[in-house]
Scaffold this motif. Structure first.
Motif, PDB file in Angstrom:
ATOM      1  N   LEU A 190       0.832  -1.206   0.000  1.00  0.00           N
ATOM      2  CA  LEU A 190       0.000   0.000   0.000  1.00  0.00           C
ATOM      3  C   LEU A 190       0.870   1.261   0.000  1.00  0.00           C
ATOM      4  O   LEU A 190       0.581   2.231  -0.724  1.00  0.00           O
ATOM      5  N   ILE A 191       1.927   1.260   0.795  1.00  0.00           N
ATOM      6  CA  ILE A 191       2.826   2.418   0.843  1.00  0.00           C
ATOM      7  C   ILE A 191       3.494   2.621  -0.520  1.00  0.00           C
ATOM      8  O   ILE A 191       3.619   3.754  -1.004  1.00  0.00           O
ATOM      9  N   GLU A 192       3.926   1.525  -1.155  1.00  0.00           N
ATOM     10  CA  GLU A 192       4.529   1.614  -2.484  1.00  0.00           C
ATOM     11  C   GLU A 192       3.518   2.157  -3.496  1.00  0.00           C
ATOM     12  O   GLU A 192       3.850   2.984  -4.347  1.00  0.00           O
ATOM     13  N   LYS A 196       3.923   5.637  -5.706  1.00  0.00           N
ATOM     14  CA  LYS A 196       3.842   5.653  -7.165  1.00  0.00           C
ATOM     15  C   LYS A 196       2.737   6.570  -7.657  1.00  0.00           C
ATOM     16  O   LYS A 196       2.869   7.243  -8.683  1.00  0.00           O
ATOM     17  N   ASN A 197       1.629   6.611  -6.911  1.00  0.00           N
ATOM     18  CA  ASN A 197       0.484   7.403  -7.345  1.00  0.00           C
ATOM     19  C   ASN A 197       0.414   8.762  -6.647  1.00  0.00           C
ATOM     20  O   ASN A 197      -0.606   9.450  -6.739  1.00  0.00           O
ATOM     21  N   ARG A 198       1.507   9.121  -5.969  1.00  0.00           N
ATOM     22  CA  ARG A 198       1.614  10.423  -5.300  1.00  0.00           C
ATOM     23  C   ARG A 198       0.460  10.651  -4.327  1.00  0.00           C
ATOM     24  O   ARG A 198      -0.169  11.724  -4.304  1.00  0.00           O
ATOM     25  N   CYS A 199       0.189   9.620  -3.527  1.00  0.00           N
ATOM     26  CA  CYS A 199      -0.851   9.703  -2.506  1.00  0.00           C
ATOM     27  C   CYS A 199      -0.221   9.534  -1.127  1.00  0.00           C
ATOM     28  O   CYS A 199       0.638   8.669  -0.941  1.00  0.00           O
ATOM     29  N   ASN A 225      -4.565  10.232   1.525  1.00  0.00           N
ATOM     30  CA  ASN A 225      -4.876  11.653   1.295  1.00  0.00           C
ATOM     31  C   ASN A 225      -5.913  12.153   2.292  1.00  0.00           C
ATOM     32  O   ASN A 225      -6.866  12.852   1.947  1.00  0.00           O
ATOM     33  N   ASN A 226      -5.683  11.722   3.547  1.00  0.00           N
ATOM     34  CA  ASN A 226      -6.506  12.163   4.683  1.00  0.00           C
ATOM     35  C   ASN A 226      -7.950  11.674   4.629  1.00  0.00           C
ATOM     36  O   ASN A 226      -8.811  12.181   5.362  1.00  0.00           O
ATOM     37  N   GLU A 227      -8.234  10.698   3.786  1.00  0.00           N
ATOM     38  CA  GLU A 227      -9.562  10.091   3.746  1.00  0.00           C
ATOM     39  C   GLU A 227      -9.465   8.632   4.173  1.00  0.00           C
ATOM     40  O   GLU A 227      -8.544   7.914   3.771  1.00  0.00           O
ATOM     41  N   LEU A 228     -10.416   8.189   4.979  1.00  0.00           N
ATOM     42  CA  LEU A 228     -10.406   6.817   5.467  1.00  0.00           C
ATOM     43  C   LEU A 228     -10.567   5.847   4.313  1.00  0.00           C
ATOM     44  O   LEU A 228     -11.538   5.907   3.562  1.00  0.00           O
ATOM     45  N   ALA A 229      -9.592   4.940   4.153  1.00  0.00           N
ATOM     46  CA  ALA A 229      -9.611   3.988   3.045  1.00  0.00           C
ATOM     47  C   ALA A 229      -9.745   2.551   3.516  1.00  0.00           C
ATOM     48  O   ALA A 229     -10.063   1.659   2.724  1.00  0.00           O
ATOM     49  N   SER A 250      -8.050  -3.393  -1.368  1.00  0.00           N
ATOM     50  CA  SER A 250      -9.255  -3.897  -2.031  1.00  0.00           C
ATOM     51  C   SER A 250     -10.159  -2.755  -2.488  1.00  0.00           C
ATOM     52  O   SER A 250     -10.722  -2.794  -3.583  1.00  0.00           O
ATOM     53  N   MET A 251     -10.235  -1.721  -1.675  1.00  0.00           N
ATOM     54  CA  MET A 251     -11.085  -0.585  -1.994  1.00  0.00           C
ATOM     55  C   MET A 251     -10.477   0.286  -3.094  1.00  0.00           C
ATOM     56  O   MET A 251     -11.165   0.763  -3.993  1.00  0.00           O
ATOM     57  N   LEU A 252      -9.152   0.493  -3.022  1.00  0.00           N
ATOM     58  CA  LEU A 252      -8.485   1.453  -3.910  1.00  0.00           C
ATOM     59  C   LEU A 252      -8.212   0.903  -5.305  1.00  0.00           C
ATOM     60  O   LEU A 252      -8.378   1.605  -6.298  1.00  0.00           O
ATOM     61  N   VAL A 253      -7.729  -0.338  -5.376  1.00  0.00           N
ATOM     62  CA  VAL A 253      -7.300  -0.878  -6.672  1.00  0.00           C
ATOM     63  C   VAL A 253      -8.058  -2.124  -7.079  1.00  0.00           C
ATOM     64  O   VAL A 253      -7.715  -2.781  -8.050  1.00  0.00           O
TER      65      VAL A 253
END
Length: 257
Positions: A190-192, A196-199, A225-229, A250-253
């Motif tokens: 997730l950190i990687e 990569k996506n500048r988040c 980006n300060n939003e609960l993911a 799972s939510m992001l990608v």
């Protein structure tokens, strides 16, 4: 008109001859064979492969003012890599469902594995950055590997890049590194992904209030980006963070992990 056409053809021939002479120079010949060693193919367009190893920190500009670096090739290579790995897994594992195939694919193409494979291939020594940095501690080698995939695709075509990915990246995995056998460090992935996506990715972990006896002790909130993911629970802070990162991925990608 015919004379102009002949002059144009002569320019093309002279350009090809000049390119061949440069390739046969000591430096060019060494790079030519190095690409063959890495990919299994001799380059038709050596410029593509040189571009694949040019990090954006070099700040090169073209004649039209556009930036010259490997980011466009990386973008293309990332898409090609995902498609080919997905197809290869589909063929190899007819008994696995969509969720299982997605999970395996994510373990092959994630930043950690791509960096490891790039460093194993020696790409860390080929990437050009400014200033010179220890790229082994960054995601730069993995990005260069994706750019190299893009270069092979443009230079040699889909069949050639498929062979390169299958032979050099998938079949090259040891049993101990098998994406089917190993669990991914979801927090690192997730950190990687965030880098990569500048988040911005950060975790807030605390003891779970009013927990029943013997139940999970910690809760980890994952913010992008300060939003609960994502949110995770666990008997330790580490376990809670891993579970939270798993949910966030799972939510992001759309990766089922």
């Amino acid at each position: 008109m015919l004379l102009l056409h002949l002059k144009f053809l002569n320019k093309i021939v002279l350009k090809q001859i000049f390119t061949s002479i440069k390739l046969l120079s000591c430096k060019g010949k060494k790079f030519y064979h190095l690409i063959h060693q890495l990919t299994g193919y001799y380059p038709s367009d050596a410029h593509l492969y040189r571009l694949a190893f040019m990090h954006k920190s070099l700040m090169y500009k073209g004649h039209n003012g556009s930036e010259i670096n490997n980011e466009r090739l990386e973008y293309l290579g990332d898409a090609i890599l995902g498609a080919i790995v997905a197809h290869e897994l589909f063929v190899r594992y007819p008994d696995k469902n969509e969720g299982e195939l997605t999970k395996i694919r994510s373990r092959i193409v994630n930043r950690i594995n791509m960096n490891q494979q790039a460093l194993r291939m020696g790409l860390g020594e080929l990437v050009q950055t400014q200033p010179q940095t220890d790229v082994a501690q960054t995601h730069i080698p993995g990005d260069a590997l994706e750019a190299l995939i893009g270069a092979v695709y443009l230079d040699k075509g889909y069949k050639a890049v498929t062979r390169f990915i299958v032979d050099r990246l998938m079949n090259n995995l040891d049993d101990s590194e098998s994406p089917i056998q190993n669990d991914t460090n979801y927090k690192s992935v997730l950190i990687e992904w965030g880098q990569k996506n500048r988040c911005e990715v950060h975790f807030v972990t605390e003891e779970y209030p009013n927990k029943p006896e013997g139940q999970n002790s910690f809760i980890a909130m994952v913010y992008v980006n300060n939003e609960l993911a994502g949110k995770g629970f666990g008997g330790s802070k580490k376990e809670a963070q891993q579970n939270g990162a798993c949910e966030a991925l799972s939510m992001l990608v759309g990766v089922e992990v």
